[in-house]
Design a protein around this motif. Structure first.
Motif, short mmCIF file in Angstrom:
data_model
loop_
_atom_site.label_atom_id
_atom_site.label_comp_id
_atom_site.label_asym_id
_atom_site.label_seq_id
_atom_site.Cartn_x
_atom_site.Cartn_y
_atom_site.Cartn_z
N UNK A 161 0.80 -1.23 0.00
CA UNK A 161 0.00 0.00 0.00
C UNK A 161 0.83 1.29 0.00
N UNK A 162 1.81 1.43 0.88
CA UNK A 162 2.59 2.68 0.89
C UNK A 162 3.32 2.92 -0.42
N UNK A 163 3.78 1.82 -1.02
CA UNK A 163 4.51 1.99 -2.28
C UNK A 163 3.57 2.42 -3.40
N UNK A 164 2.34 1.91 -3.35
CA UNK A 164 1.36 2.30 -4.37
C UNK A 164 1.04 3.80 -4.27
N UNK B 203 -4.55 11.88 12.05
CA UNK B 203 -5.09 11.21 10.87
C UNK B 203 -5.06 9.67 11.01
N UNK B 204 -4.35 9.19 12.01
CA UNK B 204 -4.30 7.75 12.25
C UNK B 204 -3.62 6.97 11.15
N UNK B 205 -2.74 7.65 10.44
CA UNK B 205 -2.11 6.98 9.30
C UNK B 205 -0.75 6.37 9.64
N UNK B 206 -0.29 6.65 10.85
CA UNK B 206 1.04 6.16 11.23
C UNK B 206 1.10 4.64 11.17
N UNK B 207 -0.05 4.01 11.33
CA UNK B 207 -0.06 2.55 11.36
C UNK B 207 0.07 1.95 9.97
N UNK B 208 -0.32 2.70 8.93
CA UNK B 208 -0.27 2.10 7.59
C UNK B 208 0.93 2.56 6.76
N UNK B 209 1.63 3.56 7.22
CA UNK B 209 2.75 4.07 6.42
C UNK B 209 4.05 3.91 7.19
N UNK B 210 4.96 3.10 6.64
CA UNK B 210 6.20 2.85 7.38
C UNK B 210 7.06 4.11 7.51
N UNK B 211 7.72 4.17 8.68
CA UNK B 211 8.55 5.34 9.01
C UNK B 211 9.63 5.59 7.95
N UNK B 212 10.21 4.49 7.44
CA UNK B 212 11.36 4.64 6.52
C UNK B 212 10.95 5.33 5.22
N UNK B 213 9.67 5.17 4.83
CA UNK B 213 9.21 5.81 3.59
C UNK B 213 8.80 7.26 3.83
N UNK B 214 8.63 7.62 5.08
CA UNK B 214 8.15 8.97 5.40
C UNK B 214 9.30 9.99 5.46
N UNK B 215 10.45 9.59 5.02
CA UNK B 215 11.61 10.49 5.01
C UNK B 215 11.37 11.63 3.99
N UNK B 216 11.36 12.89 4.43
CA UNK B 216 11.09 14.01 3.50
C UNK B 216 12.01 14.03 2.30
#
Lengths: 274, 308
Positions: free
Chosen positions: A210-213, A237-250
């Protein structure tokens, strides 16, 4: 093949930019951004019964929703006839008879329009930052600057898509239809499709894919970039559970956004070259 | 005219668009300082040939050399800097004024902006330089289009239907500029649908049909190549009906004989025999006029031939 020259790029970009300043496009869009941003900053929480500035994180979150609708639309409208318009008017052959390559023409068009979009975005949202300056800490200002920069990147990615549309379409009317279709797809349909796939697969498309999509849509990249970098909002937003931390790098998300700027331009050049 | 290498050299040029063979094996050489016309029906391949010559589209096969260089090679910019182009339907930017338009194109060509005012003056737009292009008449737009083609003192001009929208005075001024340019060694390639306009003005021309060059040469050479008949008009004293019988003895066909005027038609080979006979009728023939086939006649003659 001729080497890339900066002069023709600058001449074409300068003309595109000046045209948008002269016909007041930059002014109107800048004022539009300022007006929307002010309304959202002050009245964004009206539904919860409060009015007034509630802090930069909530304001950015509200503005993010606005920008996702508005900026792609403005960018697509700005760029959809960049090439097909010249072709339809008959001025494309004239331009290409000058010492300018097709790549230089594309880059000049893109950079000029991107400059107009960037100036109106920075000026429009920047004016709000000035109005709110007393209420912002340095940290708030940093976050807001990140939001404005990512808005510019979002605009450029959709502008790049618009330029590609303007190269592929044979007529202006088709180009405008295609541009609107792209807006619907990326802004309205894409997330619905993802959610539909998530539900239809009974959750089989889970946190792994999902995060990659989401990265396949510049509007989602922008949303993630702004929402996941704000701690309060992320929790809200409660999205922390579905989006991995490593992909959230600005930086990573900024890189993906940049790829969304470069890839459609490359596609446009591939189609445009002879 | 110089005898050096041709400025434009086209060899076995082909361009296909799917099943359409738009340019079907063109060989052509244009010399420095020539004013060269390219004529043909709509769809004959003229515009495609122009686009190939300008490097706007790539040939399917064949070679094009402009001033001895390939348009798509490393010398691309150098060739383009010495080239001026006026498209058939010139569309310039309505939001700019004449001066700004030229400055934009001058910047694009790397030409000093100082040239712009002089070029505007040259095409008769000196007083209209500060007016927006949207206020220009069709003729003024055409002049401005011509002005951008003249920027940078080009050595080679491609002009597609250049007199579109120009009034007779404008056409005269336009050709005066072209002839001055030709005198200074500029090579000019132009297309026109108004054949009567170019027949007295071009050095050579080529007739295109179905993507091929049907014929190439001076207007006179083309006339001779078609073997079209000449027309001889003569005036005689009214009532000299005996003349008709005499005219019948000539190697010419009488097309008209009445009210003191007659029109004969004869082959080019019989021309001198007919003229000699008519001149001998001094006193009975009051005046005579020989009309060579017009370029339009020549064009229609060639255009009706099967492609070679």
């Amino acid at each position: 093949m001729a080497r890339l020259a900066l002069r023709p790029i600058a001449v074409i970009a300068g003309k595109e930019f000046r045209d948008r300043v002269r016909n007041r496009w930059v002014l109107v869009v800048g004022l539009l951004f300022t007006a929307f941003a002010l309304v959202i900053a002050y009245f964004g929480a009206a539904q919860q019964g409060t009015v007034g500035f509630r802090g930069i994180e909530i304001t950015i979150a509200s503005l993010t929703s606005l920008v996702i609708y508005l900026v792609p639309l403005i960018a697509l409208i700005l760029g959809f006839d960049a090439i097909v318009g010249e072709r339809e008017r008959g001025s494309l052959d004239l331009l290409l008879s000058y010492p300018v390559t097709r790549l230089e023409l594309l880059l000049g068009k893109f950079l000029g329009l991107a400059g107009a979009l960037a100036v109106s975005t920075v000026a429009g949202f920047g004016a709000v930052a000035l109005l709110l300056a007393r209420q912002l800490s340095w940290n708030d200002a940093w976050h807001y600057a990140g939001f404005v920069l990512s808005s510019v990147l979002l605009g450029m990615s959709f502008l790049s898509l618009a330029i590609a549309v303007s190269v592929f379409a044979s007529e202006r009317t088709r180009a405008s239809g295609l541009a609107i279709a792209l807006w619907f797809f990326f802004v309205l349909v894409f997330d619905l499709l993802l959610l539909g796939a998530l539900v239809a697969s009974g959750g089989a498309i889970g946190t792994d894919v999902f995060p990659y999509l989401l990265l396949l849509n510049p509007a989602d990249v922008f949303r993630v970039l702004n929402i996941f970098t704000l701690e309060d909002v992320r929790v809200f937003y409660g999205l922390a559970t579905v989006f991995p931390e490593r992909l959230a790098d600005p930086w990573l998300l900024g890189g993906v956004m940049s790829a969304w700027i470069v890839a459609p331009l490359c596609l446009a050049y591939w189609r445009f070259r002879i | 005219m110089s005898t050096s290498h041709p400025v434009i050299e086209i060899r076995a040029l082909h361009k296909r668009f799917g099943a359409v063979h738009a340019v079907a094996g063109v060989d052509l050489a244009v010399e420095r300082g020539e004013l060269f016309g390219l004529i043909g029906h709509n769809g004959a391949g003229k515009s495609t040939l122009f686009k190939l010559l300008l490097g706007l589209i790539a040939p399917t096969s064949g070679d094009i050399h402009v001033e001895g260089k390939s348009l798509r090679g490393a010398a691309f910019r150098e060739v383009r800097r010495h080239l001026g182009y006026l498209p058939e339907n010139v569309v310039l930017y309505d939001n700019l004024n004449g001066r700004e338009t030229l400055r934009f194109f001058a910047d694009l060509k790397g030409v000093p902006r100082a040239q712009c005012d002089g070029v505007l003056e040259r095409v008769g737009l000196g007083d209209a330089g500060r007016r927006r292009v949207r206020e220009y008449s069709k003729g003024m737009r055409q002049r401005l289009g011509f002005a951008q083609a003249l920027l940078g003192q080009p050595r080679l001009l491609f002009l597609d239907e250049p007199t579109n929208g120009l009034d007779p005075e404008g056409i005269r001024e336009f050709y005066a500029i072209l002839h001055a340019l030709r005198e200074s060694g500029v090579t000019i390639l132009l297309t026109s649908h108004i054949l009567s306009e170019i027949q007295q003005r071009v050095d050579r021309l080529a007739i295109m049909k179905s993507g091929r060059i049907q014929a190439v040469g001076t207007v006179q050479q083309l006339r001779e190549s078609t073997d079209l008949p000449l027309k001889v008009s003569l005036r005689f004293a009214r009532g000299d009906d005996g003349l008709q019988a005499l005219l019948r003895t000539l190697p010419a066909r009488t097309l008209r004989f009445d009210a003191g005027e007659a029109t004969l038609q004869c082959t080019r080979q019989a021309k001198m025999e007919v003229l000699t006979a008519l001149t001998a009728l001094n006193g009975r023939v009051l005046d005579l006029h020989v009309r060579e086939p017009s370029l339009e006649d020549v064009f229609l003659g060639h255009a009706s031939e099967e492609p070679r």
